[in-house]
Design an enzyme around this catalytic site. Sequence first.
Site, mmCIF file in Angstrom:
data_model
loop_
_atom_site.group_PDB
_atom_site.id
_atom_site.type_symbol
_atom_site.label_atom_id
_atom_site.label_comp_id
_atom_site.label_asym_id
_atom_site.label_seq_id
_atom_site.Cartn_x
_atom_site.Cartn_y
_atom_site.Cartn_z
ATOM 1 C CB ALA A 169 -0.936 -0.003 1.212
ATOM 2 C CG ASP A 170 3.292 2.520 3.381
ATOM 3 O OD1 ASP A 170 2.961 3.681 3.642
ATOM 4 O OD2 ASP A 170 3.201 1.587 4.193
#
Length: 385
Positions: A169-170
Site C-alpha cells: 500500500a505504501d
Amino acid sequence: MQPLSGLIVLDFSQFLAGPSAALRLADMGARVIKIERPGSGDACRQLSLRNQMVGGDSLLFHTINRGKQSFTANLKDPHDLAEVKKLIAQADVLIENFRPGVMEKMGLDFSTVSALNPRLVYASVTGYGTRGPWAKKPGQDLLIQAMSGLAWLNGNADQPPTPFALSVADSLAGAHLVEGILACLLRRGKTQRGGRVEISLMESLLSMQFEVLTTWLNDGHQPPRRCAKNNAHAWLSAPYGIYQTQDGYLALAMGSISQLADIFASERLAAWPDPNSWFHDRDAIKAVIADILINQPTSHWLRLLEQHGYWCADVYDWQTLTASEGFQALAMTQCVPLGADREITLLKSPLRFNGVRPAITHCAPGLGADTSQIRADFHLEEHDQ
C-alpha cells in the site's frame, strides 16, 4: 541532464509512502530536501529490518532516502518555521504525510503556502483520505491491506486471508503520488500555477484491484471462493498458479488446458469435458496438474513447456534471482560510499532515460547534515538579518 534537474522538492514525510515518492523525484534529477525534526528526524531512521543499522541510521532509511539532503527545523519554533516558509516560497514541490489537520495547525496547509508560492505543487498522503469515518484511523500498511479486500483475495481456500509480504500500500501510494505530481508540474508549465495532489493508501489499493473490483461493482458477484490449491488470481481459470515440482516450484500463467494435456501427454486433462467449466472446476484441474508436476524437476518442465511456447517460469528466491544472468543484465544495483571506509549496495531507479539508468548520487543524509549549505543556497541567513 535528468528530466527533473533544477526542481526543488521539500519532503516533510516519514516512513515509506511519502519518502518513496520523493525518492523517485530525486532519481529523476530533482533536488530533494528532507525537512526533519532536530534530534530525532524521520522516525524511519531507527526503523530497521533485522536490526541492520548503517552509520547510525537504519539500512531501510538509506534505502528510501538515498540521494536526498537533510534540513533540520522545529516547526513549532517561530524562527525555524519562518525559515521553512522561505524555503517553501522557492520550492517546486512539497510532500507531506501528517495526519489530517496537522499541517493546517502549523500554518503550512495548502491554502496558506500557495499564497506564498502560487507555483507550488502540494502533495499529500493519508491512510484513508481526509473525510469520512475512517479519516482518523491509523494509516498502516497491513491494516489497509486487511480492509481493502486485498488480503481476502490471497491464500488458498483453507487458509486465512493472507497479506502481501511487502508494504504494498505504501509503495503503490508513493508511485501514484509521483504520477499526480508530474501531472501538476506539466499543467504548471502551461498555466504557471501549481496545485494540490492527494492520495491515500486505501485508494491506491482499491485502484490496484480495479479489474476484479469493477467486475463485482457491475454484476455483484464475488469469486465464489478462493482456489483450494495454488490460488493466484480471483477470477482466472486453471492452470494459473504456482505448483510444486520434484525439486522446487513452477509458475504457470494463462494457457490452454488442451495444449497442456498434449504437452504432458495426460489423458486425464485431455478428457476434461467442457471448456466452459474450467473456472468452476479449476480446483480439480489444478489437482491433476499438481500430480503431474511433482514427478519431475523444475528444469525438466521448463524445457518441455518452453519448447511449446507455454507461459511458465521458475520460482526464484533472492539468492537465485541475483545470481541469474537476467538480473545481472538489468544492472539495477550500485555500491554507494558511506563514509571513508564503507559502502552499501542499493537498488537504483527502475527507469531509464535515453537508454541510461540514473546513478545514485549519494547515500541518505545524516540528520541535519545539509542545513548550513541549504541556508546559504537559499539565502535564508540573509533574510534573517
